[in-house]
Each structure stands twice: as structure tokens, then as C-alpha cells.
Scaffold this motif. Structure first.
Motif: not given
Length: 192
Positions: A105, A107-109, A111-115, A147, A150-151
Motif C-alpha cells: 500500500e 508503495t502504491r501511494e 507511485l501514485e504521487s510521483h511523476d 504496480l 501500472a505506473h
């Protein structure tokens, strides 16, 4: 998106979504490979540490001249061991190295918050298996690889080839498209 790869005897780059399995002896000097992986062609990275505390990770990054402004650390040891925890935007905690859902979780957070070009390193899957079990570590590794895909990120996953039996090593190898082996002399072989 392709990522430059600074690993001896490996291709110059790998596509986003790639997980690299780093097989190493227990006494293997993995820090050089790990830090070269993190500091090359990277906008942000997450160190998932099941083997050392956040403070030790930060010391390693400083020693190997890795840009710490790009770093976040997921410390899985300090809470369980009762160590003091320095709260910051760049250091995160889960309760223990066997909190595999928490690791996935966080790690998901991240990856979702960084470009941009984003990397993770898991040091180590062997410790995850030690604290939880092999099946749990395998499942968590599989979810982390999903993950990455996906990212469009890439990751390096440490696994000791002296601790696990051949069947377990083979099972993890089959999860990965890329495998780097470090031997006791520090020589590197790569399969991509």
C-alpha cells in the motif's frame, strides 16, 4: 518510457514496468549495484527497507553520493524494534517487515504521487520471507511488480541465493524478466 541502467554486464536501458531480481550471496556487496540503480536516470525513488532502518539507508545514500532529495524510505523495522522514528515527508513506516499489505500500500501511494522516472528497490525480499513466509513474500513481490507495470516504473528486488533452496530461487526467478547475479567475488552476470 525507457530507463538507463548502470549495472555491469547488463543492457544500457530497460523499459518502464521492468522488475530486476538481484540474486546475491548473504555477504554480497549489493550496495554498489543498488545505489547505481537508484541514482541513474531517476526523478524519484523509494527504498523499501526490510533489512535496515531509515537512518542506515540515509547513511548509505550519502556514502554513495546518491541525491537524497529524490529519495523516500519505507522503514519496516523501527516500529517493531521500538527505535526512535524521525517523522518527515520522506520517511514512512509500517509496523513490521511482515506487514506485507502495508508495504504494498505504501508503495502504491508513492507511485501514485510521483511523476517522471520513478524507481523502487526492495532490500530485501529474503527478509520479507524471513519475517512473514516465502508464500507471502512471493505474493507481495508479485503485487509490487504489477504496480511497477501500472505506473511505468522500474524496481530492483534483492534475494539472497545462499538462504533459499533452488526451488524457491527458481520460483522467484520466474516472476522476473531480468535477473542480475552477484557472486562472492563481486562479479556480475545478467540475464535480460
Amino acid at each position: 518510457m525507457d530507463y538507463a541502467l548502470a549495472i555491469e554486464n547488463a543492457p544500457d536501458s530497460i523499459p518502464g514496468g521492468t522488475g530486476v531480481l538481484l540474486l546475491h550471496p548473504s555477504i554480497g556487496a549489493t550496495d554498489r549495484i543498488d545505489t547505481d540503480f537508484l541514482k541513474t536516470d531517476t526523478d524519484h525513488f523509494l527504498v523499501i527497507s526490510t533489512r535496515t532502518t531509515a537512518r542506515e539507508v540515509e547513511q548509505k545514500l550519502e556514502y554513495y553520493d546518491v541525491d537524497e532529495s529524490k529519495a523516500e524510505v519505507l522503514d519496516t523495522l523501527s516500529v517493531e524494534r521500538g527505535y526512535s522514528r524521525r517523522r518527515s515527508d520522506n520517511v514512512h513506516y509500517v509496523s513490521a517487515p511482515d506487514d506485507l499489505d502495508g508495504i504494498v500500500e505504501k508503495t502504491r501511494e508513492f507511485l501514485e504521487s510521483h511523476d517522471g522516472k520513478v524507481r523502487i528497490t526492495v532490500d530485501s525480499v529474503t527478509e520479507m520471507a524471513y519475517y512473514a513466509d516465502v508464500d507471502g513474500a512471493y505474493d507481495a513481490t508479485e503485487r509490487l511488480l504489477e504496480l511497477l507495470d501500472a505506473h511505468d516504473a522500474v524496481g530492483l528486488f534483492h534475494l539472497s541465493n545462499e538462504v533459499h533452496d533452488e526451488a524457491t530461487i527458481g520460483r522467484f526467478r520466474d516472476l522476473f524478466d531480468a535477473v542480475v547475479e552477484l557472486d562472492v567475488d563481486g562479479d556480475v552476470a545478467a540475464e535480460f
